[in-house]
Write a protein that holds these residues in place. Sequence first.
Motif, mmCIF file in Angstrom:
data_model
loop_
_atom_site.group_PDB
_atom_site.id
_atom_site.type_symbol
_atom_site.label_atom_id
_atom_site.label_comp_id
_atom_site.label_asym_id
_atom_site.label_seq_id
_atom_site.Cartn_x
_atom_site.Cartn_y
_atom_site.Cartn_z
ATOM 1 N N ILE A 63 20.863 16.704 67.709
ATOM 2 C CA ILE A 63 21.468 17.942 68.196
ATOM 3 C C ILE A 63 21.924 17.639 69.609
ATOM 4 C CG2 ILE A 63 21.103 20.347 68.816
ATOM 5 C CD1 ILE A 63 19.083 20.518 66.555
ATOM 6 N N TRP A 64 23.225 17.747 69.823
ATOM 7 C CA TRP A 64 23.863 17.330 71.064
ATOM 8 C C TRP A 64 24.330 18.579 71.812
ATOM 9 C CZ3 TRP A 64 29.401 14.946 70.940
ATOM 10 C CH2 TRP A 64 29.764 14.482 72.208
ATOM 11 N N SER A 65 23.721 18.846 72.952
ATOM 12 C CA SER A 65 24.107 19.990 73.765
ATOM 13 C C SER A 65 25.304 19.606 74.632
ATOM 14 C CB SER A 65 22.952 20.436 74.652
ATOM 15 O OG SER A 65 23.363 21.494 75.482
ATOM 16 N N VAL A 66 26.375 20.345 74.489
ATOM 17 C CA VAL A 66 27.601 20.042 75.234
ATOM 18 C C VAL A 66 28.036 21.224 76.096
ATOM 19 C CG1 VAL A 66 28.430 18.275 73.635
ATOM 20 C CG2 VAL A 66 29.008 20.666 73.228
ATOM 21 N N ASP A 76 30.444 30.140 80.623
ATOM 22 C CA ASP A 76 28.983 30.098 80.551
ATOM 23 C C ASP A 76 28.451 30.052 79.131
ATOM 24 O OD1 ASP A 76 28.842 30.234 83.301
ATOM 25 O OD2 ASP A 76 28.800 32.422 83.328
ATOM 26 N N GLU A 77 29.296 29.778 78.179
ATOM 27 C CA GLU A 77 28.850 29.803 76.792
ATOM 28 C C GLU A 77 28.078 28.543 76.420
ATOM 29 O OE1 GLU A 77 31.354 32.340 73.916
ATOM 30 O OE2 GLU A 77 32.616 30.735 74.662
ATOM 31 N N PRO A 78 26.935 28.704 75.770
ATOM 32 C CA PRO A 78 26.239 27.530 75.270
ATOM 33 C C PRO A 78 26.998 26.940 74.077
ATOM 34 C CG PRO A 78 25.075 29.514 74.614
ATOM 35 C CD PRO A 78 26.224 29.938 75.496
ATOM 36 N N ALA A 79 26.976 25.626 73.985
ATOM 37 C CA ALA A 79 27.651 24.946 72.873
ATOM 38 C C ALA A 79 26.791 23.773 72.454
ATOM 39 C CB ALA A 79 29.033 24.477 73.295
ATOM 40 N N GLU A 80 26.677 23.584 71.151
ATOM 41 C CA GLU A 80 25.930 22.436 70.658
ATOM 42 C C GLU A 80 26.559 21.924 69.372
ATOM 43 O OE1 GLU A 80 21.896 23.731 70.110
ATOM 44 O OE2 GLU A 80 22.310 24.568 68.144
ATOM 45 N N ILE A 81 26.325 20.644 69.165
ATOM 46 C CA ILE A 81 26.832 19.979 67.962
ATOM 47 C C ILE A 81 25.633 19.371 67.250
ATOM 48 C CG2 ILE A 81 28.325 18.146 67.081
ATOM 49 C CD1 ILE A 81 29.914 18.419 69.744
ATOM 50 N N GLU A 82 25.479 19.718 66.000
ATOM 51 C CA GLU A 82 24.394 19.146 65.197
ATOM 52 C C GLU A 82 24.989 18.111 64.250
ATOM 53 O OE1 GLU A 82 20.832 20.507 62.150
ATOM 54 O OE2 GLU A 82 21.954 22.027 63.249
ATOM 55 N N ILE A 83 24.440 16.907 64.300
ATOM 56 C CA ILE A 83 24.938 15.800 63.480
ATOM 57 C C ILE A 83 23.812 15.357 62.552
ATOM 58 C CG2 ILE A 83 25.877 13.460 63.502
ATOM 59 C CD1 ILE A 83 26.715 14.045 66.466
ATOM 60 N N GLU A 84 24.133 15.198 61.283
ATOM 61 C CA GLU A 84 23.166 14.709 60.299
ATOM 62 C C GLU A 84 23.843 13.603 59.485
ATOM 63 O OE1 GLU A 84 20.762 16.250 56.337
ATOM 64 O OE2 GLU A 84 21.891 17.680 57.537
ATOM 65 N N GLY A 110 31.870 15.533 67.364
ATOM 66 C CA GLY A 110 30.636 15.185 66.668
ATOM 67 C C GLY A 110 30.834 14.020 65.710
ATOM 68 N N LEU A 111 31.955 14.006 65.002
ATOM 69 C CA LEU A 111 32.245 12.894 64.094
ATOM 70 C C LEU A 111 32.436 11.598 64.872
ATOM 71 C CD1 LEU A 111 32.843 11.749 61.275
ATOM 72 C CD2 LEU A 111 35.235 12.396 61.645
ATOM 73 N N VAL A 112 33.170 11.661 65.978
ATOM 74 C CA VAL A 112 33.394 10.472 66.809
ATOM 75 C C VAL A 112 32.064 9.957 67.341
ATOM 76 C CG1 VAL A 112 34.410 9.644 68.973
ATOM 77 C CG2 VAL A 112 35.763 11.042 67.407
ATOM 78 N N ALA A 139 29.189 22.669 64.535
ATOM 79 C CA ALA A 139 29.452 22.991 65.938
ATOM 80 C C ALA A 139 29.238 24.480 66.130
ATOM 81 C CB ALA A 139 30.874 22.601 66.312
ATOM 82 N N ARG A 140 28.512 24.812 67.184
ATOM 83 C CA ARG A 140 28.221 26.205 67.490
ATOM 84 C C ARG A 140 28.643 26.512 68.926
ATOM 85 N NH1 ARG A 140 24.319 24.502 63.962
ATOM 86 N NH2 ARG A 140 22.973 23.527 65.508
ATOM 87 N N LEU A 141 29.315 27.632 69.078
ATOM 88 C CA LEU A 141 29.805 28.051 70.393
ATOM 89 C C LEU A 141 29.413 29.508 70.588
ATOM 90 C CD1 LEU A 141 31.517 27.294 72.894
ATOM 91 C CD2 LEU A 141 33.512 28.079 71.634
#
Length: 118
Positions: A58-61, A68-76, A40-42, A93-95
């Motif tokens: 909000i970046w869905s990765v 099958d786990e959802p993962a997302e990175i929120e950048i502000e 997310g920092l990069v 980051a959420r996993l």
Amino acid sequence: MCLGISVSLVMTSLKSSLTHRRQTSHLLRVEQTDWLLEAGLVRAHRQLRDDSTYTGEIWSVSDAIRGDEPAEIEIEVTRDDASEDSLIVRVSARLGQQEPENPRRIQRSHTWQIAAAF
């Protein structure tokens, strides 16, 4: 009697093995969430280099994560009130599933102060 002792030893060993496996899995997921923070920092740095008005996303990765786990990175991204020459980048980051009672969901956050000029 020997059979009872043997079964008891096998059950204790199995329980210990399962506990160790769960702990190892959890530690790997925490480490993976830390890698998502760094990603997310990069991404924020690259986006700011290309567009100085970038404020985050909000970046869905999920597709990049094994399983099958959802993962997302929120950048502000915000301006630093204390200094006009720097920005504040907050990354979360959420996993895992976002369910009220999901003990497997991991969320990590970090804040960086970076130079505004690229």
